[in-house]
Design an enzyme around this catalytic site. Sequence first.
Site, PDB file in Angstrom:
ATOM      1  N   MET A  32       2.292 -25.181 -56.266  1.00  0.00           N
ATOM      2  CA  MET A  32       1.022 -25.782 -56.676  1.00  0.00           C
ATOM      3  C   MET A  32       0.069 -25.804 -55.480  1.00  0.00           C
ATOM      4  O   MET A  32      -0.867 -26.597 -55.434  1.00  0.00           O
ATOM      5  CB  MET A  32       1.245 -27.192 -57.226  1.00  0.00           C
ATOM      6  CG  MET A  32       2.103 -27.176 -58.493  1.00  0.00           C
ATOM      7  SD  MET A  32       1.828 -28.575 -59.588  1.00  0.00           S
ATOM      8  CE  MET A  32       2.303 -29.915 -58.541  1.00  0.00           C
ATOM      9  N   HIS A  39       7.315 -24.419 -48.309  1.00  0.00           N
ATOM     10  CA  HIS A  39       6.946 -23.282 -49.165  1.00  0.00           C
ATOM     11  C   HIS A  39       7.140 -21.964 -48.416  1.00  0.00           C
ATOM     12  O   HIS A  39       7.631 -20.983 -48.970  1.00  0.00           O
ATOM     13  CB  HIS A  39       5.478 -23.371 -49.579  1.00  0.00           C
ATOM     14  CG  HIS A  39       5.125 -24.581 -50.382  1.00  0.00           C
ATOM     15  ND1 HIS A  39       4.349 -25.596 -49.898  1.00  0.00           N
ATOM     16  CD2 HIS A  39       5.448 -24.944 -51.653  1.00  0.00           C
ATOM     17  CE1 HIS A  39       4.176 -26.524 -50.824  1.00  0.00           C
ATOM     18  NE2 HIS A  39       4.852 -26.163 -51.896  1.00  0.00           N
ATOM     19  N   ARG A 189       2.521 -34.158 -50.677  1.00  0.00           N
ATOM     20  CA  ARG A 189       2.001 -35.524 -50.805  1.00  0.00           C
ATOM     21  C   ARG A 189       1.996 -36.277 -49.478  1.00  0.00           C
ATOM     22  O   ARG A 189       1.398 -37.350 -49.393  1.00  0.00           O
ATOM     23  CB  ARG A 189       2.833 -36.308 -51.826  1.00  0.00           C
ATOM     24  CG  ARG A 189       2.642 -35.803 -53.238  1.00  0.00           C
ATOM     25  CD  ARG A 189       3.609 -36.465 -54.209  1.00  0.00           C
ATOM     26  NE  ARG A 189       3.629 -35.740 -55.465  1.00  0.00           N
ATOM     27  CZ  ARG A 189       2.839 -35.986 -56.508  1.00  0.00           C
ATOM     28  NH1 ARG A 189       1.981 -36.969 -56.434  1.00  0.00           N
ATOM     29  NH2 ARG A 189       2.918 -35.265 -57.610  1.00  0.00           N
TER      30      ARG A 189
HETATM   31  O1  PAF Z   1       7.451 -27.603 -57.473  1.00  0.00           O
HETATM   32  C1  PAF Z   1       6.280 -27.328 -57.785  1.00  0.00           C
HETATM   33  O2  PAF Z   1       5.417 -27.131 -56.934  1.00  0.00           O
HETATM   34  C2  PAF Z   1       5.903 -27.238 -59.256  1.00  0.00           C
HETATM   35  O3  PAF Z   1       6.604 -28.176 -60.004  1.00  0.00           O
HETATM   36  C3  PAF Z   1       6.087 -25.826 -59.841  1.00  0.00           C
HETATM   37  C4  PAF Z   1       7.527 -25.394 -59.824  1.00  0.00           C
HETATM   38  C5  PAF Z   1       5.244 -24.836 -59.056  1.00  0.00           C
HETATM   39  C6  PAF Z   1       5.611 -25.799 -61.286  1.00  0.00           C
HETATM   40  O4  PAF Z   1       4.272 -26.153 -61.401  1.00  0.00           O
END
Ligand code: PAF
Length: 299
Positions: A32, A39, A189
């Site tokens: 997201m 990430h 967050r």
């Molecule tokens: O973990 C996340 O960032 C979200 O829940 C995902 C897997 C991208 C789905 O919107």
Amino acid sequence: MNVPIVRAVAQLRMTVAQWRREGASIAVVPTMGALHEGHLSLVRAAFEKADRVIVTLFVNPKQFNSAADLAAYPRTEEEDAAKLAPLGAHLLYAPDATEMYPNGFATTVSVAGVSEGLCGAFRPGHFDGVATVVAKLFLQTGADLAFFGEKDFQQLHVVRRMTRDLDIPISITGCPTVREADGLALSSRNVRLTQAERRAAPKLASILFEAARQLSEGAPVSQIISEARAAILAAGYAQVEYLELRAEENLEPLPALDQPARLLVAAWLGGTRLIDNVKVLPEQAPTAGCGMRAQLRRD
Ligand code: PAF
């Protein structure tokens, strides 16, 4: 080189079709946005296994319980693209909400069992939103492999179950949680924490690791959980939504540590909800020639 940004599913499919003609394998890393080192570790893991890596960036309205939380979610597409460029990500798929959910959209993917309890109990509809968008992202990208962080451990179970149940031909890999030097699990967050909250935040992880150590040495589950819950509140957290020991394999509640497990928590620090989990392994019976202690892996 800049990462090409694609917003339309038709254009995404054309690119993927070309990669298929070239015989390339394809991985997807759903996000997201507000990308952090957690990430990026997923993107690096994807590069180890696939020829082409797609990162998706979509702040999915269907998985937010509150409009305020959705509005406050950080949106940093330019910075995200800049972080992906040096890794060589092949494509950033960033559709808008009308591309993902056009007028008349009426389908929900709902996964029973593993989505119940834990976050599912406190965020009604959240995992329906996750399962729906992840199913769409898998079908839109047609990827062979997908990478998710273990910090969202229940989400990982929901995605695995959904993928198996719907026969989506994609292999799911869970990657270890990435932590700050002081132990705080990375999360988009965390930027919402005040300075004082940021100082208190890592205590959640240290309490979890200490509880996991005691559990792995045979301490009673209910006692350790109630002591850890009290310690989290004493550390400045306002509320503990849940703190539970669950089976690693299927997320069943565990009254005793008799199999590999996870200790999972969600707690509020000021106005920020943080989640975390650690692996807990039962003490192994000593075997001839090797008196092994319980193994507690930091992850
Ligand atoms: O973990 C996340 O960032 C979200 O829940 C995902 C897997 C991208 C789905 O919107």
